[in-house]
Design an enzyme around this catalytic site. Structure first.
Site, mmCIF file in Angstrom:
data_model
loop_
_atom_site.group_PDB
_atom_site.id
_atom_site.type_symbol
_atom_site.label_atom_id
_atom_site.label_comp_id
_atom_site.label_asym_id
_atom_site.label_seq_id
_atom_site.Cartn_x
_atom_site.Cartn_y
_atom_site.Cartn_z
ATOM 1 N N ASP A 334 -43.338 50.944 -18.362
ATOM 2 C CA ASP A 334 -43.177 50.468 -19.737
ATOM 3 C C ASP A 334 -42.060 51.220 -20.458
ATOM 4 O O ASP A 334 -41.667 52.321 -20.076
ATOM 5 C CB ASP A 334 -44.488 50.639 -20.521
ATOM 6 C CG ASP A 334 -44.975 52.072 -20.513
ATOM 7 O OD1 ASP A 334 -44.824 52.759 -19.470
ATOM 8 O OD2 ASP A 334 -45.510 52.530 -21.541
ATOM 9 N N GLU A 335 -41.550 50.610 -21.481
ATOM 10 C CA GLU A 335 -40.649 51.222 -22.458
ATOM 11 C C GLU A 335 -39.479 51.989 -21.855
ATOM 12 O O GLU A 335 -39.184 53.109 -22.256
ATOM 13 C CB GLU A 335 -41.459 52.161 -23.384
ATOM 14 C CG GLU A 335 -42.551 51.420 -24.139
ATOM 15 C CD GLU A 335 -43.274 52.309 -25.148
ATOM 16 O OE1 GLU A 335 -43.545 51.841 -26.260
ATOM 17 O OE2 GLU A 335 -43.574 53.477 -24.817
#
Lengths: 553, 553
Positions: A334-335
């Site tokens: 993620d991210e």
């Protein structure tokens, strides 16, 4: 698993405390007490597995120590007369439905079976005349789920353990196999005892997966014997480390309670802390302003374009995953912040040398890491960006966590991947407590508002999905990110709220919150009796008067 | 008390843990350790009061058991060398500034003095050379405040208790005398032990008032020997009652910690539960829909137009207030619902008979009740509606709680009353956790959003007030209404957030949140060491690196 069954089960008497709501059941109006010599009979089970024996022991313990008074105004005093005349239950008999070919498997073995192969169904009968109650199942896991339900049937009045709803007949099995809770042990550390208590509470609402977000940019609390510096340099302190022995304790404890552990080593983002041990593998460590290079301080991400870093990560994941008996392992994803790589000369040089784009390098990294997992018989799990934001070649078998928004489920399903519903807009337990970043006077949490149990309970895992897409939903989970949590508010921020998803994914969505509230009170009060600090959902006055505190009552 | 001092005090080194920030102080850079035979010397105090001796004992206990590691990255390891060579502090000498005429008064006596007469100032010195530290004050309460500050100076490194900021000189006194915390023990019950722990935490941040909202429409957990049925019929259970002995325990414990107890019997609204014992005194008990007749279920309010009810209430308040040694007593007065009386035939008949309007009847009720208090030497406290919504003849001495909005303070002051700032828009700790009323799927708390410590800290008690109005502000308080709280989340919902108002009202408003955050971390960590479950404000990574997790860092 019956994915077609996505409507609320039969309405029940509000006083009844079953959670999650069983598939099908009927209750009567007779009083029945538990005999002082009540016992659980497993004579029909040859060589019962030790974890089943332990579960039986715990169940008998709860029957004695719950001492939960009925959530009615007089706390059950008016039942006194009928309890005097009630039959007494002496025995609960456990047995396999259709006999067994060979030795029974243990709860622990079945808990880590392929997620689509787990058998959790059971039938439970409690006659009103005092003849033996029964739990039957085709699996040891099923027997355990039945035992758990049996433990929710009883109240206490002056040391008499009783029900006033005999006879009881229940036929039950879950709609979705993945029913989870995620804990982040990196933003703040949680002692092992807190995790074990959480696993108990999860098992009481029949959850199947402890998604353990073990490490992140802020700390690396996991001992990895092959890479000891990771925790020596990256944990918050020498005593704030999950040793190999701790991991084993947690996994065994979980498995014995029907819970699989899904470990997560988030990569290639969320890895700044690795720079404390292996600076050569981390781009933009501590770069400022952090907000340019990461979603949270400190900045720092694995140099996935570098062959040595790819190799390091593969070895790390191989080492860690080998210590978990489960078949699923999350590599995160993620991210990912691309600015971090834009300013990292080393990464730019690697890309120059190999002639790859950043995305191509990420693809190589991901394929390598996934191969390591698959070669050791594991199924990779990733956050949704790995599917939606990049064009990567992922194993078909990959399970994808939808977290940014429940609206992203359809897009993930369209790529053909199985998915877990972990949407921040419904299931993030940390939202709504204000911003934690410093120097931000009116800062709100990014995922405002607070996700109430009622709102979580309204979640439909297959909303706006076609039948084909819906088939790929294997379940969902509540999640606790711990920027503003540690041991002191773990129980209170999680329980009983997280029970909402446990019911949605066992019983199917569409339940009515007015019907659910009295049962959820029961969950909270029983948890409290068992030492889990669930919060009060309402004044006790309301908890004892189902419906009376409803908005329109 | 220096009401003119309303700006932030001198900036200090971020690692320093003083909370609330002292009026004036200086620190050095020398290391100083606490000698193993360190003691607190009170030879200069003739006949020291027992509660001072007890406070000294507790302080010495904390010095041994806090064992708080410094909130720096290496947890203080780099201080090791200087600690080896540091002087050692053997003694803290307590003394009265200017000698004493006669016996010293106790903390407990001074804690319940007139709020404008309390003397809390002190000076504290800690030389760097190991010569005796001193706390001097003109009052025993002042000595206690100095002891509390002394207890915040020390960290632990491998069982060495030390500071690295000697010499230390502090001159300190509060800006506002009323610095409080309100707890509602009626929506849900809190065991006495939880209240005592809360009082300890309050004293650590130098709060002066425990505003105890004892009873409400949902339960009457207070034993009143003259009216025993109130708790027998109105408490949530026989064990969920504050006995007369419990009250005495709580009051003594509070007073000995410099905390006055402000008891509240909310009248004439919020009294439905009295109908369980005295139905004749309650209008519209349990009327439905409750939302028409009350702000919360159940409906029910005292029949204040009835002479017998006025007499009953006066007797009740007289009985209860006599058991509290403090001079302040709140009769409540919030959220009066007039619909309830419109449908109450008994009230309508009373109004008919007496020829009074509802407001005139309320005036009679209020005057009678206030007279009872004043006749026994008590000062009445009321919620703001009693001043703003009705034209009542109140005692000039009355203190008014501003709760609906901080914007209402000016109007209250314009009526000439002293006021306490308890505004829901800044200090309500329960806001933001969703609605608790049943059958309300997307219900929010009425006072959304969550009140962060940062926002509370930005509160200015005299904003938009003229100098004349500002003089009437005696302080403020954080408040916990407990529809969604009980013992399991008491600590986590209150601490360290409520410390924000403790500092505003001691040090004056205008403090900078970036400067405050590291100190507030210290408050939270020290509380945790002392058994109060304060939450984490940030990942530990940030707590150890002041400023690094700021928005723009």
């Amino acid at each position: 698993m019956n994915r077609g069954f996505l409507v609320a089960a039969t309405a029940i008497s509000a006083a009844y405390a079953l959670w999650p709501l069983p598939t099908d059941f009927s209750t009567g109006t007779a009083a029945l007490t538990l005999a002082s010599d009540f016992d659980i009979d497993i004579s029909a089970i040859p060589n019962p597995p030790q974890d089943l024996l332990d579960a039986i022991s715990r169940t008998k313990g709860y029957l004695q120590t719950d001492q939960l008074e009925a959530l009615v105004v007089d706390r059950g005093v008016s039942y006194n007369q009928s309890l005097q005349n009630a039959s007494s239950l002496v025995s609960l008999v456990l047995s396999y439905d259709s006999g067994l070919a060979g030795e029974p498997t243990s709860i622990s073995e079945e808990a880590i079976d392929d997620i689509d192969s787990r058998v959790e169904g059971y039938t439970l009968t409690v006659p009103e005349d005092g003849s033996a109650a029964t739990v039957k199942a085709n699996s040891t896991l099923g027997l355990f789920r039945g035992l758990t339900t049996f433990g929710q049937l009883w109240y206490d009045l002056s040391n008499t353990t009783y029900t006033v709803e005999a006879p009881i007949t229940i036929t039950d099995s879950p709609v979705f196999p993945y029913r989870g809770f995620m804990l982040d042990t990196a933003r703040n550390y949680f002692p092992v005892s807190d995790i074990l208590r959480t696993l108990d509470a999860m098992s009481w609402v029949k959850m199947t997966t402890f998604h353990w977000h073990m490490v992140d940019s802020q700390s690396f609390p996991l001992e990895v014997p092959e890479f000891p510096e990771l925790s020596v340099n990256g944990a918050y302190g020498p005593s704030l480390v999950y040793s190999t022995n701790d991991v084993q304790t947690i996994v065994s404890y979980a498995n014995a309670r029907g819970i699989d552990v899904l470990p997560e080593l988030d990569t290639p983002g969320h890895t700044a802390i690795i720079a404390q041990a292996y600076p050569e593998h981390v781009a933009c460590p501590g770069a400022t302003p952090w907000a340019t290079y990461a979603n949270e301080p400190p900045a720092g991400q694995l140099r996935f374009a570098n062959a040595n870093t790819v190799n390091f990560t593969a070895c790390l994941i191989s080492s860690v995953s080998a210590r978990f008996p489960g078949k699923y392992f999350s590599t995160g994803g993620d991210e990912l912040n691309t600015e971090c790589y834009a300013v990292d000369e080393s990464t730019q040089a690697d890309l120059n040398t190999t002639g790859k784009t950043l995305e191509q390098a990420l693809d190589t990294f991901t394929q390598t890491v996934q191969s390591v997992l698959e070669d050791s018989g594991k199924t990779p799990v990733v956050w949704e960006e790995m599917v939606l934001d990049f064009n990567l070649t992922l194993s078909n078998n990959t399970i994808v966590m939808v977290w940014i928004s429940s609206a992203d489920a359809a897009a993930v399903a369209d790529k053909g991947f199985r998915l877990v519903q972990a949407p921040s807009d419904y299931f993030y337990l940390d939202c709504g407590a204000g911003g934690w970043v410093g120097a931000n006077p009116s800062g709100n949490s990014w995922c405002d508002p607070f996700k109430t149990w009622q709102y979580a309970y309204s979640f439909d895992p297959v909303a706006n999905l076609t039948d084909a897409q819906a088939k790929l939903v294997i379940g969902g989970e509540h999640l606790l990110w711990t920027e503003q949590s540690h041991a002191s508010n773990l129980d209170s921020i999680v329980w009983p709220r997280a029970a909402a998803s446990a019911e949605i994914f066992w019983s199917g969505p569409g339940g009515n919150i007015s019907e659910a509230l009295p049962r959820l009170h029961d969950v909270a009060f029983r948890m409290t009796q068992r030492g889990v600090g669930a919060i009060a959902l309402q004044p006790l006055w309301c908890a004892l008067r189902p419906g009376v505190c409803d908005l329109t009552a």
